[in-house]
Design a protein around this motif. Sequence first.
Motif, PDB file in Angstrom:
ATOM      1  N   TRP A   1      64.676  58.493  27.728  1.00 37.78           N
ATOM      2  CA  TRP A   1      65.933  58.962  27.203  1.00 37.78           C
ATOM      3  C   TRP A   1      66.279  60.350  26.814  1.00 37.78           C
ATOM      4  O   TRP A   1      65.211  60.929  26.205  1.00 37.78           O
ATOM      5  CB  TRP A   1      66.969  58.216  27.055  1.00 37.78           C
ATOM      6  CG  TRP A   1      66.561  57.430  25.692  1.00 37.78           C
ATOM      7  CD1 TRP A   1      65.464  56.530  25.594  1.00 37.78           C
ATOM      8  CD2 TRP A   1      66.996  57.435  24.300  1.00 37.78           C
ATOM      9  NE1 TRP A   1      65.265  55.754  24.324  1.00 37.78           N
ATOM     10  CE2 TRP A   1      66.178  56.583  23.673  1.00 37.78           C
ATOM     11  CE3 TRP A   1      67.993  58.301  23.831  1.00 37.78           C
ATOM     12  CZ2 TRP A   1      66.459  56.223  22.089  1.00 37.78           C
ATOM     13  CZ3 TRP A   1      68.025  57.909  22.157  1.00 37.78           C
ATOM     14  CH2 TRP A   1      67.610  57.083  21.629  1.00 37.78           C
TER      15      TRP A   1
ATOM     16  N   ASN B   1      61.250  56.473  24.491  1.00 43.07           N
ATOM     17  CA  ASN B   1      61.569  55.609  25.344  1.00 43.07           C
ATOM     18  C   ASN B   1      62.642  54.723  24.786  1.00 43.07           C
ATOM     19  O   ASN B   1      62.550  54.197  23.712  1.00 43.07           O
ATOM     20  CB  ASN B   1      60.370  54.620  25.815  1.00 43.07           C
ATOM     21  CG  ASN B   1      59.412  55.852  26.682  1.00 43.07           C
ATOM     22  OD1 ASN B   1      59.841  56.398  27.370  1.00 43.07           O
ATOM     23  ND2 ASN B   1      58.140  55.316  26.918  1.00 43.07           N
ATOM     24  N   GLY B   2      63.550  54.288  25.565  1.00 42.63           N
ATOM     25  CA  GLY B   2      64.497  53.590  25.348  1.00 42.63           C
ATOM     26  C   GLY B   2      64.313  52.026  25.869  1.00 42.63           C
ATOM     27  O   GLY B   2      63.170  51.825  26.440  1.00 42.63           O
ATOM     28  N   PRO B   3      65.052  51.218  25.789  1.00 44.01           N
ATOM     29  CA  PRO B   3      64.815  49.958  26.626  1.00 44.01           C
ATOM     30  C   PRO B   3      64.763  50.049  27.964  1.00 44.01           C
ATOM     31  O   PRO B   3      64.251  49.081  28.809  1.00 44.01           O
ATOM     32  CB  PRO B   3      65.831  48.907  26.137  1.00 44.01           C
ATOM     33  CG  PRO B   3      67.009  49.837  25.816  1.00 44.01           C
ATOM     34  CD  PRO B   3      66.360  51.174  25.264  1.00 44.01           C
ATOM     35  N   TYR B   4      65.352  51.127  28.593  1.00 44.11           N
ATOM     36  CA  TYR B   4      65.408  51.166  30.091  1.00 44.11           C
ATOM     37  C   TYR B   4      64.655  52.206  30.570  1.00 44.11           C
ATOM     38  O   TYR B   4      64.716  52.711  31.702  1.00 44.11           O
ATOM     39  CB  TYR B   4      66.895  51.159  30.563  1.00 44.11           C
ATOM     40  CG  TYR B   4      67.506  49.833  30.337  1.00 44.11           C
ATOM     41  CD1 TYR B   4      67.356  48.960  30.576  1.00 44.11           C
ATOM     42  CD2 TYR B   4      68.459  50.119  29.166  1.00 44.11           C
ATOM     43  CE1 TYR B   4      68.136  47.656  30.235  1.00 44.11           C
ATOM     44  CE2 TYR B   4      69.328  49.043  28.807  1.00 44.11           C
ATOM     45  CZ  TYR B   4      69.223  48.037  29.274  1.00 44.11           C
ATOM     46  OH  TYR B   4      69.846  46.710  28.771  1.00 44.11           O
ATOM     47  N   GLY B   5      63.668  52.895  29.714  1.00 47.92           N
ATOM     48  CA  GLY B   5      62.818  54.135  30.264  1.00 47.92           C
ATOM     49  C   GLY B   5      63.100  55.458  29.313  1.00 47.92           C
ATOM     50  O   GLY B   5      63.898  54.951  28.366  1.00 47.92           O
TER      51      GLY B   5
END
Length: 121
Positions: free
Chosen positions: A121, A115-119
């Motif tokens: 990936w 999970n990245g900072p925006y969901g």
Amino acid sequence: MNLINGVLNLLFLVLAAVIFGMSVYSLVHALRVPTGAFVSAGKLQKNIWLLILALATLFSAAGAWSYLSAFLFIGGIEFIGLSAVGFFSILAVIAATIYIVDVKPAVKGMGRGNNGPYGPW
């Protein structure tokens, strides 16, 4: 005096139901968190927390049931008091509170994959 006793009995019944709800919420959350998250966060192992929270749920359910049955039969005639909650329900609310306040934020977001900072990936 019966009105005051009835209100106090109802208040303790609601309190016992809230304690039961906290215990169930904590147990369900602990079941959903991966095992490695507890170790990574430096907390007790998942199995130990599951045992503690299962016992807390059991004891708080017994306390809530005893208040409900006593409230239905006794009602507002006399004050039930803390005898229905007992020592174990107090321990149950302490265990659930410790889990919600300390352990849950520590294991939040661990073990969910890439999970990245925006969901994802």
